[in-house]
Write an enzyme that holds these catalytic residues in place. Structure first.
Site, PDB file in Angstrom:
ATOM      1  N   SER A 192       0.908  -1.059  -0.059  1.00 45.53           N
ATOM      2  CA  SER A 192       0.021   0.038   0.168  1.00 45.53           C
ATOM      3  C   SER A 192       0.893   1.282   0.023  1.00 45.53           C
ATOM      4  O   SER A 192       2.015   1.292   0.628  1.00 45.53           O
ATOM      5  CB  SER A 192      -0.862   0.040   1.134  1.00 45.53           C
ATOM      6  OG  SER A 192      -1.355   1.109   1.509  1.00 45.53           O
ATOM      7  N   TYR A 205      -2.249  -1.420  10.157  1.00 47.11           N
ATOM      8  CA  TYR A 205      -2.193  -1.631   8.777  1.00 47.11           C
ATOM      9  C   TYR A 205      -0.859  -1.248   8.083  1.00 47.11           C
ATOM     10  O   TYR A 205      -0.382  -1.916   7.134  1.00 47.11           O
ATOM     11  CB  TYR A 205      -3.543  -1.215   8.159  1.00 47.11           C
ATOM     12  CG  TYR A 205      -3.457  -1.101   6.649  1.00 47.11           C
ATOM     13  CD1 TYR A 205      -4.216  -2.102   5.952  1.00 47.11           C
ATOM     14  CD2 TYR A 205      -3.368   0.065   5.874  1.00 47.11           C
ATOM     15  CE1 TYR A 205      -4.281  -2.358   4.693  1.00 47.11           C
ATOM     16  CE2 TYR A 205      -3.454  -0.335   4.422  1.00 47.11           C
ATOM     17  CZ  TYR A 205      -4.008  -1.365   3.838  1.00 47.11           C
ATOM     18  OH  TYR A 205      -4.102  -1.481   2.609  1.00 47.11           O
TER      19      TYR A 205
HETATM   20  N1  LIG Z   1      -8.621  -0.359  -1.806  1.00 47.30           N
HETATM   21  C1  LIG Z   1      -7.455   0.471  -1.460  1.00 47.30           C
HETATM   22  O1  LIG Z   1      -7.743   1.945  -1.592  1.00 47.30           O
HETATM   23  C2  LIG Z   1      -6.284  -0.103  -1.332  1.00 47.30           C
HETATM   24  C3  LIG Z   1      -5.096   0.740  -1.093  1.00 47.30           C
HETATM   25  C4  LIG Z   1      -3.979   0.085  -1.172  1.00 47.30           C
HETATM   26  C5  LIG Z   1      -3.847  -1.257  -0.871  1.00 47.30           C
HETATM   27  N2  LIG Z   1      -4.878  -1.788  -0.998  1.00 47.30           N
HETATM   28  C6  LIG Z   1      -4.608  -3.504  -0.735  1.00 47.30           C
HETATM   29  O2  LIG Z   1      -5.264  -4.119  -1.896  1.00 47.30           O
HETATM   30  C7  LIG Z   1      -5.684  -5.482  -1.402  1.00 47.30           C
HETATM   31  C8  LIG Z   1      -6.978  -5.861  -1.536  1.00 47.30           C
HETATM   32  O3  LIG Z   1      -8.000  -5.048  -1.013  1.00 47.30           O
HETATM   33  P1  LIG Z   1      -9.099  -4.509  -1.879  1.00 47.30           P
HETATM   34  O4  LIG Z   1      -8.938  -2.882  -1.597  1.00 47.30           O
HETATM   35  O5  LIG Z   1      -9.096  -4.887  -3.196  1.00 47.30           O
HETATM   36  O6  LIG Z   1     -10.417  -4.777  -0.977  1.00 47.30           O
HETATM   37  P2  LIG Z   1     -11.349  -6.169  -0.864  1.00 47.30           P
HETATM   38  O7  LIG Z   1     -12.146  -5.921   0.169  1.00 47.30           O
HETATM   39  O8  LIG Z   1     -11.981  -6.550  -2.184  1.00 47.30           O
HETATM   40  O9  LIG Z   1     -10.243  -7.456  -0.891  1.00 47.30           O
HETATM   41  C9  LIG Z   1      -9.797  -7.720   0.392  1.00 47.30           C
HETATM   42  C10 LIG Z   1      -9.857  -9.401   0.717  1.00 47.30           C
HETATM   43  O10 LIG Z   1      -9.293  -9.711   1.665  1.00 47.30           O
HETATM   44  C11 LIG Z   1      -9.734 -10.998   1.945  1.00 47.30           C
HETATM   45  N3  LIG Z   1      -9.440 -11.298   3.392  1.00 47.30           N
HETATM   46  C12 LIG Z   1      -9.650 -10.439   4.485  1.00 47.30           C
HETATM   47  N4  LIG Z   1      -9.401 -11.052   5.461  1.00 47.30           N
HETATM   48  C13 LIG Z   1      -9.088 -12.424   5.397  1.00 47.30           C
HETATM   49  C14 LIG Z   1      -9.027 -13.530   6.155  1.00 47.30           C
HETATM   50  N5  LIG Z   1      -8.739 -13.476   7.475  1.00 47.30           N
HETATM   51  N6  LIG Z   1      -9.013 -14.850   5.352  1.00 47.30           N
HETATM   52  C15 LIG Z   1      -9.041 -14.741   3.973  1.00 47.30           C
HETATM   53  N7  LIG Z   1      -9.272 -13.857   3.195  1.00 47.30           N
HETATM   54  C16 LIG Z   1      -9.219 -12.450   4.016  1.00 47.30           C
HETATM   55  C17 LIG Z   1     -11.209 -11.082   1.464  1.00 47.30           C
HETATM   56  O11 LIG Z   1     -11.588 -12.031   0.787  1.00 47.30           O
HETATM   57  C18 LIG Z   1     -11.330  -9.724   0.922  1.00 47.30           C
HETATM   58  O12 LIG Z   1     -12.055  -9.859  -0.400  1.00 47.30           O
HETATM   59  C19 LIG Z   1      -5.301  -5.453   0.186  1.00 47.30           C
HETATM   60  O13 LIG Z   1      -4.083  -6.125   0.316  1.00 47.30           O
HETATM   61  C20 LIG Z   1      -5.286  -4.088   0.393  1.00 47.30           C
HETATM   62  O14 LIG Z   1      -4.292  -3.583   1.508  1.00 47.30           O
HETATM   63  C21 LIG Z   1      -6.156  -1.492  -1.236  1.00 47.30           C
END
Ligand SMILES: NC(=O)c1ccc[n+]([C@@H]2O[C@H](COP(=O)([O-])OP(=O)(O)OC[C@H]3O[C@@H](n4cnc5c(N)ncnc54)[C@H](O)[C@@H]3O)[C@@H](O)[C@H]2O)c1
Length: 298
Positions: A192, A205
């Site tokens: 991130s 986080y």
């Molecule tokens: N959305 C943003 O702004 C953003 C920014 C920077 C980084 N990210 C990163 O992107 C990645 C994906 O997140 P996203 O934003 O697509 O959201 P998202 O909610 O679509 O995906 C997160 C996923 O994590 C999984 N998860 C959470 N806890 C879990 C557990 N205990 N066991 C199994 N699976 C679990 C879930 O399946 C969930 O779908 C993450 O690593 C997040 O930190 C997101």
């Protein structure tokens, strides 16, 4: 505004909330997973070029958001995918499976809680079985976050939950999958922008995301000489279910980038395609920064 209007400068999703873990099917507007912006503010379908033909990829958190878009672009590039997710996300996962299959590839579904190391082992065993012994790509993508302004209010339990979700499974899955990987395989870890800017209201986080960057560098140094590349992606704000499930009203109002909008999952998934494909053959231990134009050091 149509979904594709989300690429236009000034687009800001309305403030909305969902219970954790959040479902993509309930997001308004729905995130974009297989289109990219055009210069006139429109959108065009991602153009695939067989970059991952015949590859097999494990994607954690592949039901929604960045994981879903990665699964779909991988399928468009010719890969089969094995996606892992929480049981509450079955509807999103079913939709991702249909979308992957509509691109002509296989999508295996696996509900799990990755905080348990035994579940990480089961995931790898199951994927290896389904893929007939071949695993070419591991995308470590699942994560948890919850906003807390002050360390005084950040509970020890939340601290542990965040580390148990965001970094320990990255280690377990890499450890268990590497014995099955051949030279040419890749591991890609989702970090991130917060690892670089030190976001104060996501302290736990942010700390896990910094650990992911260092884990990526160390593991790359272990394996780069054996033909396996390990890289990271550090997205900025991206419109996914994680956002309305974990962010306050104020944070959602400021959920934007120097481009004047949040990114869409498709715009992050292209980095995961690049890092999985031979196009990035000389890149390992590095981090890509799809963040809407924020200049960060690192
Ligand atoms: N959305 C943003 O702004 C953003 C920014 C920077 C980084 N990210 C990163 O992107 C990645 C994906 O997140 P996203 O934003 O697509 O959201 P998202 O909610 O679509 O995906 C997160 C996923 O994590 C999984 N998860 C959470 N806890 C879990 C557990 N205990 N066991 C199994 N699976 C679990 C879930 O399946 C969930 O779908 C993450 O690593 C997040 O930190 C997101």
């Amino acid at each position: 505004m149509s979904d594709k209007g989300q690429f236009q400068q000034g687009h800001q999703p309305e403030v909305q909330h969902q219970p954790l873990p959040g479902l993509e099917k309930n997001l308004k507007p729905r995130p974009i997973y297989d289109h990219l912006p055009t210069p006139d503010g429109g959108a065009q379908l991602y153009k695939a070029a067989g970059k991952l033909e015949g590859k097999k990829a494990i994607i954690t958190g592949g039901d929604s958001g960045i994981g879903r878009a990665t699964a779909i672009l991988y399928a468009m590039e010719g890969a089969d995918v094995f996606i892992a997710y929480l049981k509450e996300e079955q509807e999103d996962a079913d939709e991702t499976k249909k979308l992957v299959e509509s691109k002509g590839r296989k999508c295996y579904l696996h509900t799990t809680d990755l905080r348990d190391r035994g579940n990480c082992k089961k995931l790898v065993d199951e994927a290896v079985k389904k893929f007939g012994g071949q695993v070419d790509i591991l995308v470590n993508n699942a994560a948890y976050q919850m906003m807390v302004e002050d360390i005084k209010d950040l509970s020890e339990d939340q601290w542990l939950q965040t580390f148990n979700t965001n970094i320990h499974p990255y280690f377990y899955l890499a450890k268990y999958v590497l014995p099955h990987m051949k030279p040419g395989s890749t591991i890609i870890n989702n970090a991130s922008i917060n690892a670089y800017i030190g976001r104060p209201d996501l302290l736990d986080y942010t700390a896990t995301k910094g650990a992911i960057i260092s884990f990526t560098r160390g593991l790359s140094n272990q394996y780069v000489g054996r033909g396996i590349r390990v890289n990271a992606v550090a997205p900025g704000p991206v419109w996914t279910p994680l956002i309305p499930a974990t962010m306050t009203d104020d944070a959602m109002k400021q959920f934007t980038s120097p481009m004047g909008r949040p990114s869409q999952p498709s715009e992050i998934a292209t980095c995961f395609v690049f890092l999985a494909s031979p196009d990035s053959s000389s890149i390992s231990g590095q981090t890509l920064h799809p963040n809407g134009g924020s200049i960060i050091n690192g």
